[in-house]
Design a protein around this motif. Structure first.
Motif, PDB file in Angstrom:
ATOM      1  N   MET A 246       0.829  -1.204   0.000  1.00 22.41           N
ATOM      2  CA  MET A 246       0.000   0.000   0.000  1.00 22.41           C
ATOM      3  C   MET A 246       0.871   1.265   0.000  1.00 22.41           C
ATOM      4  O   MET A 246       0.538   2.264  -0.650  1.00 22.41           O
ATOM      5  CB  MET A 246      -0.941   0.000   1.203  1.00 22.41           C
ATOM      6  CG  MET A 246      -1.989  -1.111   1.189  1.00 22.41           C
ATOM      7  SD  MET A 246      -3.172  -1.017  -0.184  1.00 22.41           S
ATOM      8  CE  MET A 246      -2.512  -2.283  -1.297  1.00 22.41           C
ATOM      9  N   GLN A 247       1.986   1.239   0.725  1.00 23.70           N
ATOM     10  CA  GLN A 247       2.873   2.399   0.706  1.00 23.70           C
ATOM     11  C   GLN A 247       3.525   2.567  -0.663  1.00 23.70           C
ATOM     12  O   GLN A 247       3.773   3.695  -1.112  1.00 23.70           O
ATOM     13  CB  GLN A 247       3.905   2.296   1.822  1.00 23.70           C
ATOM     14  CG  GLN A 247       3.285   2.440   3.206  1.00 23.70           C
ATOM     15  CD  GLN A 247       4.266   2.731   4.318  1.00 23.70           C
ATOM     16  OE1 GLN A 247       5.452   2.949   4.082  1.00 23.70           O
ATOM     17  NE2 GLN A 247       3.772   2.751   5.546  1.00 23.70           N
ATOM     18  N   GLN A 248       3.786   1.470  -1.352  1.00 20.65           N
ATOM     19  CA  GLN A 248       4.288   1.576  -2.721  1.00 20.65           C
ATOM     20  C   GLN A 248       3.269   2.275  -3.619  1.00 20.65           C
ATOM     21  O   GLN A 248       3.626   3.143  -4.424  1.00 20.65           O
ATOM     22  CB  GLN A 248       4.604   0.181  -3.271  1.00 20.65           C
ATOM     23  CG  GLN A 248       5.862  -0.451  -2.686  1.00 20.65           C
ATOM     24  CD  GLN A 248       6.158  -1.798  -3.316  1.00 20.65           C
ATOM     25  OE1 GLN A 248       5.281  -2.648  -3.431  1.00 20.65           O
ATOM     26  NE2 GLN A 248       7.398  -1.991  -3.729  1.00 20.65           N
ATOM     27  N   LEU A 249       1.997   1.896  -3.496  1.00 16.45           N
ATOM     28  CA  LEU A 249       0.951   2.531  -4.297  1.00 16.45           C
ATOM     29  C   LEU A 249       0.811   4.017  -3.945  1.00 16.45           C
ATOM     30  O   LEU A 249       0.606   4.853  -4.836  1.00 16.45           O
ATOM     31  CB  LEU A 249      -0.379   1.818  -4.081  1.00 16.45           C
ATOM     32  CG  LEU A 249      -0.498   0.394  -4.636  1.00 16.45           C
ATOM     33  CD1 LEU A 249      -1.837  -0.217  -4.245  1.00 16.45           C
ATOM     34  CD2 LEU A 249      -0.325   0.381  -6.156  1.00 16.45           C
ATOM     35  N   ALA A 250       0.921   4.330  -2.673  1.00 16.75           N
ATOM     36  CA  ALA A 250       0.819   5.724  -2.252  1.00 16.75           C
ATOM     37  C   ALA A 250       1.947   6.561  -2.850  1.00 16.75           C
ATOM     38  O   ALA A 250       1.728   7.682  -3.329  1.00 16.75           O
ATOM     39  CB  ALA A 250       0.844   5.807  -0.725  1.00 16.75           C
ATOM     40  N   LEU A 251       3.148   6.018  -2.840  1.00 19.40           N
ATOM     41  CA  LEU A 251       4.279   6.740  -3.426  1.00 19.40           C
ATOM     42  C   LEU A 251       4.097   6.917  -4.927  1.00 19.40           C
ATOM     43  O   LEU A 251       4.413   7.979  -5.485  1.00 19.40           O
ATOM     44  CB  LEU A 251       5.579   6.003  -3.122  1.00 19.40           C
ATOM     45  CG  LEU A 251       6.006   5.993  -1.648  1.00 19.40           C
ATOM     46  CD1 LEU A 251       7.190   5.053  -1.440  1.00 19.40           C
ATOM     47  CD2 LEU A 251       6.355   7.405  -1.176  1.00 19.40           C
ATOM     48  N   ALA A 252       3.578   5.899  -5.594  1.00 18.91           N
ATOM     49  CA  ALA A 252       3.327   6.001  -7.032  1.00 18.91           C
ATOM     50  C   ALA A 252       2.306   7.088  -7.339  1.00 18.91           C
ATOM     51  O   ALA A 252       2.336   7.697  -8.421  1.00 18.91           O
ATOM     52  CB  ALA A 252       2.856   4.658  -7.572  1.00 18.91           C
ATOM     53  N   ALA A 253       1.397   7.349  -6.391  1.00 20.42           N
ATOM     54  CA  ALA A 253       0.379   8.385  -6.580  1.00 20.42           C
ATOM     55  C   ALA A 253       0.888   9.777  -6.233  1.00 20.42           C
ATOM     56  O   ALA A 253       0.148  10.758  -6.375  1.00 20.42           O
ATOM     57  CB  ALA A 253      -0.852   8.060  -5.724  1.00 20.42           C
ATOM     58  N   GLY A 254       2.125   9.883  -5.766  1.00 16.52           N
ATOM     59  CA  GLY A 254       2.721  11.180  -5.495  1.00 16.52           C
ATOM     60  C   GLY A 254       2.254  11.849  -4.221  1.00 16.52           C
ATOM     61  O   GLY A 254       2.205  13.080  -4.145  1.00 16.52           O
ATOM     62  N   VAL A 255       1.932  11.064  -3.211  1.00 18.13           N
ATOM     63  CA  VAL A 255       1.450  11.658  -1.961  1.00 18.13           C
ATOM     64  C   VAL A 255       2.577  12.425  -1.275  1.00 18.13           C
ATOM     65  O   VAL A 255       3.765  12.189  -1.528  1.00 18.13           O
ATOM     66  CB  VAL A 255       0.873  10.592  -1.013  1.00 18.13           C
ATOM     67  CG1 VAL A 255      -0.231   9.812  -1.709  1.00 18.13           C
ATOM     68  CG2 VAL A 255       1.959   9.663  -0.489  1.00 18.13           C
TER      69      VAL A 255
END
Length: 485
Positions: A246-255
């Protein structure tokens, strides 16, 4: 003309007008912008701000605090609290809270005082719910900032709420197929949040608790639309994400900020050290300067609710009103404890506690240590109360989060920074908060012990100064009948 002197333990905060000058005399300043404590300083407060800091004598003041052998530090900021939530009952609109309105009212009255009791003078609420007005309407409360949640009817946390009253907390429901000019499009929702005065947007990257993955996530296209519009309005994006994927996805979304430690390591959960794959993700956090909120108290609260002494410690009693304490002794209040027991197939309560307090917290500590080794700034964020557990109480949870940072290896100076200037910089509030400097808001703490010597010193607060007004710590204790007005 000097009106009066404020002596140790005797405070006349009600007598001070908003524009009165308060002098803090002969005190040692502890602040992250200083290379060492600044001794024997005189600090003049006026109109809620710091007007003067000098070693020279100041004679023009209206009231005075004797700071000899005391320490002056910035007020703390907890950048992840939920003021609508009642520990052990959930948000104030949920069934248990609705059944006990008098208990909830007593709790809401005490809650701002409990935060102040532990020196929290600023809070950021990333999910205000429907009951934040009780907090902001209090006579004395920490300065309040908020995010607003964008979610959908198909994604967490909306999908977990089954009754209409609980679902009503989520006002910004995105239609992922809507064109940009539609009122429920990603772009329109961001614009509405910006117009509301919020400081940030919160997004949930949660497909299921632990190893479960039964919930949908917002699409990458929707996340991109939210990010592009948020940047236009200078709104930060805070991501709920506590698992490696989930943190990987968050980083990919530019949070901009990740809220929660990486407790769930997925296929790497049996590793004792940080695996290379997880290290690579943490390196992205470091390289892209993404804010990090470990929120270790979320896990600790799950463990401590299983321990019989949790609700009887002096620190717990100081911040929890009597009606709520009494309710915690009832069978009805054990509902969450019973749910945990079911999930652990008859294990003893102390064994369940150890799984949380030593296992999952251990993973969070390893992540903190990795980031800290790279000098990545950590943010003080307790996620109070963090779960339906009643183990976490306002203010006390913030202090316990600071102790958790120290247990993970942060020095007292790093804990000070995490609790003050790191949060202020991350949320673009450092012009007003975070250090003891001229021009900044007079949200300050007078302590009896040096917080650079030990994190325990944060429990030695003598006076909380809120927007220039001194409040004796003892009048903030739960059940104290002294008025703050």
């Amino acid at each position: 003309m000097n009106k009066f002197v404020i002596l140790i333990g005797i405070f006349f905060s009600a007598a001070l007008a908003a524009n009165d000058k308060l002098l803090i005399e002969n005190i040692t300043i502890v602040s992250s912008h200083l290379s060492a404590p600044n001794t024997n300083m005189n600090v003049l407060l006026n109109n809620g701000r710091i007007e003067q800091i000098t070693s020279q004598k100041i004679t023009d003041y209206d009231a005075k605090i004797d700071g000899v052998d005391k320490f002056l530090a910035p007020g703390l900021m907890d950048s992840h609290v939920h003021v609508s939530s009642v520990p052990g009952m959930g948000f104030g609109v949920e069934p248990l809270a609705v059944k006990h309105p008098q208990i909830v009212a007593a709790y809401y009255e005490q809650q701002p005082k409990s935060f102040l009791y532990y020196g929290v003078t600023q809070v950021l609420d990333p999910n205000p719910g429907l009951n934040s007005k009780h907090f902001t309407n209090a006579a004395n409360h920490p300065d309040y900032f908020r995010c607003e949640v964008i979610t959908s009817k198909d994604t967490f946390p909306y999908v977990e709420k089954t009754d209409s009253l609980s679902q009503s907390m989520y006002r910004y429901l995105v239609d992922e197929a809507a064109a940009a000019n539609k009122p429920d499009s990603a772009e329109s929702l961001v614009q509405q949040i910006a117009s509301s005065g919020a400081s940030c947007i919160k997004l949930y990257f949660e497909d299921g608790y632990g190893d479960a993955n039964q919930w949908q996530l917002l699409s990458s296209a929707t996340l991109k639309r939210i990010k592009v519009e948020a940047d236009k309005h200078n709104l930060l994006i805070v991501a709920h994400a506590n698992a490696f994927d989930m943190q990987q996805l968050a980083l990919a979304a530019g949070v901009d900020v990740i809220a929660h430690g990486m407790w769930n390591w997925g296929q790497f959960r049996r590793h004792r050290d940080v695996p290379a794959e997880i290290a690579a993700t943490l390196d992205v956090i470091i390289d892209e300067q993404v804010g990090y909120m470990p929120t270790q108290r979320v896990i600790a609260g799950l463990g401590e609710v299983m321990l019989p002494t949790t609700a009887s410690s002096p620190q717990f009693l100081a911040v929890t009103p009597a009606p709520l304490l009494d309710w915690y002794q009832t069978p009805q209040a054990q509902w969450f404890k019973e749910e945990l027991r079911i999930g652990f197939d008859g294990m003893a309560d102390n064994a369940i506690a150890e799984i949380f307090l030593y296992g999952r917290i251990g993973k969070g500590n390893k992540v903190i240590q990795y980031l800290n080794h790279a000098n990545h700034p950590i943010l003080l964020a307790s996620d109070f109360p963090g779960s339906p557990s009643y183990a976490n109480q306002p203010g006390l949870t913030t202090f316990q989060e600071m102790k958790a940072m120290a247990n993970a290896g942060l020095s007292p100076a790093q804990v000070l920074a995490a609790a003050t200037i790191n949060n202020a910089k991350q949320f673009k509030m450092d012009a007003d908060y975070g250090t003891v400097q001229v021009g900044k808001k007079a949200n300050l703490l007078v302590l009896e012990r040096n917080p650079l010597a030990s994190v325990e010193a944060w429990d030695s607060i003598e006076t909380v100064i809120l927007n220039g007004k001194p409040i004796a710590r003892q009048v903030l204790v739960a059940g104290n009948e002294k008025s703050l007005n």
